[in-house]
Design a protein around this motif. Structure first.
Motif, PDB file in Angstrom:
ATOM      1  N   ILE A  98       0.831  -1.206   0.000  1.00  0.00           N
ATOM      2  CA  ILE A  98       0.000   0.000   0.000  1.00  0.00           C
ATOM      3  C   ILE A  98       0.863   1.252   0.000  1.00  0.00           C
ATOM      4  O   ILE A  98       2.012   1.231   0.426  1.00  0.00           O
ATOM      5  CB  ILE A  98      -0.989   0.015   1.192  1.00  0.00           C
ATOM      6  CG1 ILE A  98      -0.238   0.013   2.528  1.00  0.00           C
ATOM      7  CG2 ILE A  98      -1.934  -1.160   1.123  1.00  0.00           C
ATOM      8  CD1 ILE A  98      -1.140   0.262   3.715  1.00  0.00           C
ATOM      9  N   ASN A  99       0.300   2.344  -0.516  1.00  0.00           N
ATOM     10  CA  ASN A  99       1.021   3.618  -0.625  1.00  0.00           C
ATOM     11  C   ASN A  99       0.525   4.625   0.398  1.00  0.00           C
ATOM     12  O   ASN A  99       0.431   5.808   0.097  1.00  0.00           O
ATOM     13  CB  ASN A  99       0.790   4.220  -2.015  1.00  0.00           C
ATOM     14  CG  ASN A  99       1.750   3.645  -3.021  1.00  0.00           C
ATOM     15  OD1 ASN A  99       2.670   2.928  -2.657  1.00  0.00           O
ATOM     16  ND2 ASN A  99       1.550   3.965  -4.273  1.00  0.00           N
ATOM     17  N   ASN A 102       1.770   8.007   4.629  1.00  0.00           N
ATOM     18  CA  ASN A 102       1.552   9.322   5.234  1.00  0.00           C
ATOM     19  C   ASN A 102       0.227   9.426   5.989  1.00  0.00           C
ATOM     20  O   ASN A 102      -0.095  10.464   6.559  1.00  0.00           O
ATOM     21  CB  ASN A 102       1.598  10.397   4.152  1.00  0.00           C
ATOM     22  CG  ASN A 102       2.757  11.346   4.372  1.00  0.00           C
ATOM     23  OD1 ASN A 102       3.325  11.380   5.453  1.00  0.00           O
ATOM     24  ND2 ASN A 102       3.087  12.119   3.364  1.00  0.00           N
TER      25      ASN A 102
ATOM     26  N   ARG B  85       0.784   5.175  -8.881  1.00  0.00           N
ATOM     27  CA  ARG B  85       1.499   4.737  -7.683  1.00  0.00           C
ATOM     28  C   ARG B  85       2.996   4.914  -7.854  1.00  0.00           C
ATOM     29  O   ARG B  85       3.782   4.047  -7.519  1.00  0.00           O
ATOM     30  CB  ARG B  85       1.211   3.260  -7.389  1.00  0.00           C
ATOM     31  CG  ARG B  85      -0.257   2.958  -7.214  1.00  0.00           C
ATOM     32  CD  ARG B  85      -0.534   1.468  -7.263  1.00  0.00           C
ATOM     33  NE  ARG B  85       0.064   0.749  -6.163  1.00  0.00           N
ATOM     34  CZ  ARG B  85      -0.440   0.715  -4.943  1.00  0.00           C
ATOM     35  NH1 ARG B  85      -1.542   1.352  -4.680  1.00  0.00           N
ATOM     36  NH2 ARG B  85       0.157   0.039  -3.992  1.00  0.00           N
ATOM     37  N   ASN B  86       3.414   6.026  -8.418  1.00  0.00           N
ATOM     38  CA  ASN B  86       4.836   6.214  -8.673  1.00  0.00           C
ATOM     39  C   ASN B  86       5.251   7.650  -8.402  1.00  0.00           C
ATOM     40  O   ASN B  86       4.646   8.581  -8.930  1.00  0.00           O
ATOM     41  CB  ASN B  86       5.139   5.842 -10.113  1.00  0.00           C
ATOM     42  CG  ASN B  86       6.612   5.633 -10.335  1.00  0.00           C
ATOM     43  OD1 ASN B  86       7.423   6.498  -9.996  1.00  0.00           O
ATOM     44  ND2 ASN B  86       6.963   4.489 -10.868  1.00  0.00           N
ATOM     45  N   LEU B 227      -4.758   4.726  -2.932  1.00  0.00           N
ATOM     46  CA  LEU B 227      -3.520   4.723  -2.157  1.00  0.00           C
ATOM     47  C   LEU B 227      -3.244   3.332  -1.591  1.00  0.00           C
ATOM     48  O   LEU B 227      -2.104   2.957  -1.392  1.00  0.00           O
ATOM     49  CB  LEU B 227      -3.592   5.738  -1.010  1.00  0.00           C
ATOM     50  CG  LEU B 227      -3.550   7.206  -1.399  1.00  0.00           C
ATOM     51  CD1 LEU B 227      -3.762   8.065  -0.171  1.00  0.00           C
ATOM     52  CD2 LEU B 227      -2.227   7.555  -2.065  1.00  0.00           C
ATOM     53  N   SER B 229      -4.550   0.004  -2.886  1.00  0.00           N
ATOM     54  CA  SER B 229      -4.188  -0.684  -4.119  1.00  0.00           C
ATOM     55  C   SER B 229      -5.465  -0.759  -4.935  1.00  0.00           C
ATOM     56  O   SER B 229      -6.547  -0.500  -4.419  1.00  0.00           O
ATOM     57  CB  SER B 229      -3.655  -2.088  -3.846  1.00  0.00           C
ATOM     58  OG  SER B 229      -4.730  -2.970  -3.550  1.00  0.00           O
ATOM     59  N   HIS B 342       7.916   7.722   2.265  1.00  0.00           N
ATOM     60  CA  HIS B 342       6.785   7.359   3.122  1.00  0.00           C
ATOM     61  C   HIS B 342       5.464   7.413   2.398  1.00  0.00           C
ATOM     62  O   HIS B 342       4.548   6.664   2.707  1.00  0.00           O
ATOM     63  CB  HIS B 342       6.741   8.283   4.345  1.00  0.00           C
ATOM     64  CG  HIS B 342       7.929   8.105   5.227  1.00  0.00           C
ATOM     65  ND1 HIS B 342       8.411   9.098   6.025  1.00  0.00           N
ATOM     66  CD2 HIS B 342       8.730   7.033   5.409  1.00  0.00           C
ATOM     67  CE1 HIS B 342       9.476   8.653   6.678  1.00  0.00           C
ATOM     68  NE2 HIS B 342       9.675   7.406   6.318  1.00  0.00           N
ATOM     69  N   SER B 343       5.351   8.347   1.439  1.00  0.00           N
ATOM     70  CA  SER B 343       4.081   8.476   0.733  1.00  0.00           C
ATOM     71  C   SER B 343       3.896   7.349  -0.271  1.00  0.00           C
ATOM     72  O   SER B 343       2.812   7.136  -0.760  1.00  0.00           O
ATOM     73  CB  SER B 343       4.037   9.804  -0.012  1.00  0.00           C
ATOM     74  OG  SER B 343       4.508  10.820   0.808  1.00  0.00           O
ATOM     75  N   PHE B 344       4.988   6.647  -0.576  1.00  0.00           N
ATOM     76  CA  PHE B 344       4.873   5.635  -1.608  1.00  0.00           C
ATOM     77  C   PHE B 344       5.185   4.242  -1.121  1.00  0.00           C
ATOM     78  O   PHE B 344       5.651   3.390  -1.845  1.00  0.00           O
ATOM     79  CB  PHE B 344       5.747   6.007  -2.809  1.00  0.00           C
ATOM     80  CG  PHE B 344       5.149   7.142  -3.578  1.00  0.00           C
ATOM     81  CD1 PHE B 344       4.212   6.890  -4.570  1.00  0.00           C
ATOM     82  CD2 PHE B 344       5.454   8.446  -3.273  1.00  0.00           C
ATOM     83  CE1 PHE B 344       3.616   7.921  -5.251  1.00  0.00           C
ATOM     84  CE2 PHE B 344       4.867   9.489  -3.952  1.00  0.00           C
ATOM     85  CZ  PHE B 344       3.940   9.231  -4.949  1.00  0.00           C
ATOM     86  N   SER B 345       4.977   4.021   0.190  1.00  0.00           N
ATOM     87  CA  SER B 345       5.089   2.662   0.692  1.00  0.00           C
ATOM     88  C   SER B 345       4.288   2.574   1.974  1.00  0.00           C
ATOM     89  O   SER B 345       3.906   3.593   2.548  1.00  0.00           O
ATOM     90  CB  SER B 345       6.548   2.313   0.970  1.00  0.00           C
ATOM     91  OG  SER B 345       7.038   3.164   1.977  1.00  0.00           O
TER      92      SER B 345
END
Lengths: 335, 346
Positions: A98-99, A102, B85-86, B227, B229, B342-345
């Motif tokens: 998951i992304n 934040n 998602r990148n 965010l 999936s 952090h925003s992408f995992s």
């Protein structure tokens, strides 16, 4: 929340065949599947890798169409209900990355309310209450205000369960929820899920490889094997009737005794003692190739007094203070 | 919503925008006294007619354009980063601006004989807009089709880069067969420019970008769900195909219209979402979309002030300024405020 009613069936699968449709040919992976998921039941879905567990789960979740047969959820055919409607009947915990690093844990749990929100994503008081309830039920309140990237794997998994809980669906499906977790967390997750079925009356289906945990907590097992229909039954029944051995083609593990098969080196010792000290001594001896027998020149006595010690009675008496010393001593002897 | 977010969104950022907007209009190659500027802005007349003219027909349109550019490119960059998602995604990386460039190049370089006659009737800019929108829309459509086939966003990025190279090659060939005059017209377009739009064009730009922004606001729910999936989003009742379609339409309207009217303006689209996520410390698009839009506006207004080199007659290409100034700022913020990872995992 749903009224607890163990006679009621939340989800049923009838004559289902799953697989992939490529051009004219159907690639059938599992077929003739007939299963029921009852309200308030914790079901562990098990089977060796590559047997089609994921394909069946994907079909149950409506991601993939069945080749034939149907999945009935809440008395409705899965293929006839919309994504939006399904989201109020079934929640998922997946292995997807998951992304949301934040986000806070609470925000993550709040995503579970999305099926009930409009495009403005405004939470009603009822939604906010559900979020707090789910956080409490999943026992994640201690770290609900932490950012997701600060959570450990175990905490994150519990947070994802809280999110699914917050979606307030009669059925929850989890795909390998204990993968990559340490023993404590694995036990905690399984216990939590078991607890949730009792407290909320939800049906929880877990795809897992944790045979030991499944045998100790699941209300029911679904077993998928190569070339056999998916079996359903009480965990203990499936141990006793050999279904598990057959499906997993267990090698070197005797499920009935719950032990790995021990190779005897023909060295026999007799053993006296009681309680768990006896049990672990037996374990240490068998693991090292000693057979427990009464017809032996070597007699071992477990002294479970204040100081635990082992006495070997042969030509003379030898006392050891640890099992390691005992085994090392026996290894020097001629049998 | 967090209280600190509310204060930033409703007070700090709008105030900063207002101040920068007035400074932006006060400065230029011709110096106009500050009280005269305020006078014109509040609907009066300056003591010199030329000053009123400069402010109403040159500086005000340019500042308005800067606002539209800042908001639109920042939002479209955010949408792309979430959808794919990148962290490296943005209108440029996926070839949207390359597509627009190709459309404009085809029009200006290959079709100048047709458009030459239309210059007089004042239709050229509309044709440029249509060509750029078509070009960017086409590339985005291809990107979406590919994205349906591949799950890996890295693959998609490489394909976006390939589209960029491909369109670049076609533009090169067109340039090879074009006259110097035609190439110059095209080259000036690629420098990017906030000025030169009349009020009709600005109205159209605002209308199209406004539509894009409105769609992005309606997409808050699917964006937040994405965010997690796509599978999670689907399980939460989100229609993935429809959401993806509208996110791409929104990006196409935003990035396409800006590129069409102002040329391919670099940097803002990729950098502003990162900057905003760090400053607001949130993933919630309900906060991020207005925040990223306002931050983008602030940065564009500052860049525009610098590009017109106050007190001199020269105006530097806006494209150079955005990167020249913005890149160090972003690097500084990322190094100071911690990882964008952090925003992408999870």
């Amino acid at each position: 929340m749903i009224e607890e009613d163990h006679n009621d069936i939340a989800l049923s699968i009838r004559d289902l065949a799953v697989g992939y449709r490529t051009g004219k040919q159907d690639l059938v992976i599992l077929k003739n599947i007939n299963l029921d998921l009852k309200h308030g039941e914790l079901v562990c879905f098990m089977g060796p890798n590559g047997v089609g567990k994921s394909t069946l789960l994907r079909t149950m979740a409506g991601v993939q169409n069945p080749l034939s047969g149907k999945v009935i959820i809440d008395h409705m055919d899965l293929s006839a209900i919309s994504t939006a409607e399904l989201s109020t009947k079934m929640s998922l915990v997946l292995t997807d990355g998951i992304n949301a690093g934040n986000m806070t844990g609470r925000e993550l749990v709040g995503l579970g309310r999305y099926p009930y929100l409009g495009w403005r994503v405004d939470f009603s008081n009822n939604d906010l209450q559900k979020i707090e309830e789910s956080i409490a039920l999943a026992r994640v309140s201690a770290y609900a205000d932490k950012k997701v990237h600060e959570l450990s794997d175990g905490q994150l998994q519990k947070m994802m369960i809280a999110r699914a809980l917050c979606q307030d669906t009669p059925v929850m499906i989890l795909d390998e929820p204990t993968a990559h977790l340490d023993l404590n967390n694995r036990v905690a997750i399984i216990n939590l899920l078991k607890d949730l079925t009792r407290k909320t009356g939800k049906s929880i289906l877990i795809a897992t490889h944790e045979l030991d945990l499944a045998l100790q907590s699941a209300d029911r097992l679904w077993l998928a094997g190569h070339h056999v229909p998916v079996l359903s039954g009480f965990p203990e029944d499936m141990v006793l009737n050999g279904a598990i051995d057959k499906v997993f083609e267990l090698k070197g593990f005797d499920l009935r005794t719950g032990q790995l098969k021990k190779k005897s080196l023909g060295k026999k010792v007799s053993l006296q003692g009681s309680g768990y000290q006896l049990l672990w001594t037996k374990n240490a001896l068998e693991r090292n190739g000693y057979e427990i027998s009464n017809e032996s020149e070597y007699g071992i006595v477990v002294n479970a007094s204040k100081n635990l010690s082992w006495e070997v009675k042969h030509k003379g008496n030898v006392v050891t203070n640890t099992l390691e010393e005992l085994i090392n001593y026996l290894n020097t002897q001629q049998f | 919503m967090d209280r600190s977010h509310t204060i930033k969104l409703t007070l700090l950022l709008p105030l900063a925008i207002l101040i920068l907007f007035i400074i932006n209009i006060s400065l230029g190659s011709v110096s106009v006294p500050f009280d005269e500027v305020l006078n014109v802005l509040s609907g009066g007349e300056a003591s010199k007619n030329s000053w009123t003219n400069i402010i109403l027909n040159f500086r005000l349109p340019k500042a308005t354009t800067a606002i539209a550019v800042g908001a639109s490119l920042s939002i479209s960059g955010l949408l792309m980063q979430t959808l794919f998602r990148n962290p490296l995604a943005g209108p440029f990386v996926l070839g949207i601006s390359s597509g627009a460039s190709l459309g404009v190049a085809l029009l200006l370089l290959a079709g100048i004989s047709i458009t030459g006659s239309l210059v007089a009737s004042g239709l050229t800019s509309w044709l440029v807009v249509s060509a750029a929108s078509l070009g960017s829309g086409l590339v985005l459509l291809l990107v979406v089709i590919v994205s349906l086939r591949v799950r890996d966003s890295m693959t998609l990025l490489i394909i976006g880069l390939m589209f960029g190279s491909l369109t670049g090659a076609i533009v090169s060939i067109l340039q090879f067969f074009s006259s110097g005059e035609e190439i110059q017209v095209y080259l000036f377009w690629t420098f990017g420019s906030l000025g030169g739009l009349n009020w009709d064009e600005i109205t159209a730009l605002l209308a199209i970008a406004g539509m894009g922004i409105m769609i992005s606001f309606i997409m808050v729910k699917p964006l937040n769900a994405l965010l997690l999936s796509e599978n999670y989003a689907r399980s939460m009742g989100i229609n993935i195909k429809a959401s993806r379609f509208w996110i791409i339409i929104s990006t196409s309207l935003l990035a396409g219209s800006i590129t069409a009217f102002c040329g391919p303006i670099a940097f803002i689209g990729i950098a502003m979402p990162h900057l905003t996520r760090l400053l607001f410390n949130t993933s919630n698009h309900k906060i991020l979309i207005p925040a990223v839009a306002m931050s983008g506006v602030i940065v564009m207004l500052v860049c525009d002030i610098i590009s017109q080199l106050p007190g001199s007659e020269h105006v530097l290409p806006i494209n150079a300024i955005t990167s020249l100034l913005g890149a160090p700022v972003v690097i500084w913020v990322i190094l100071r405020r911690g990882s964008i990872k952090h925003s992408f995992s999870g």
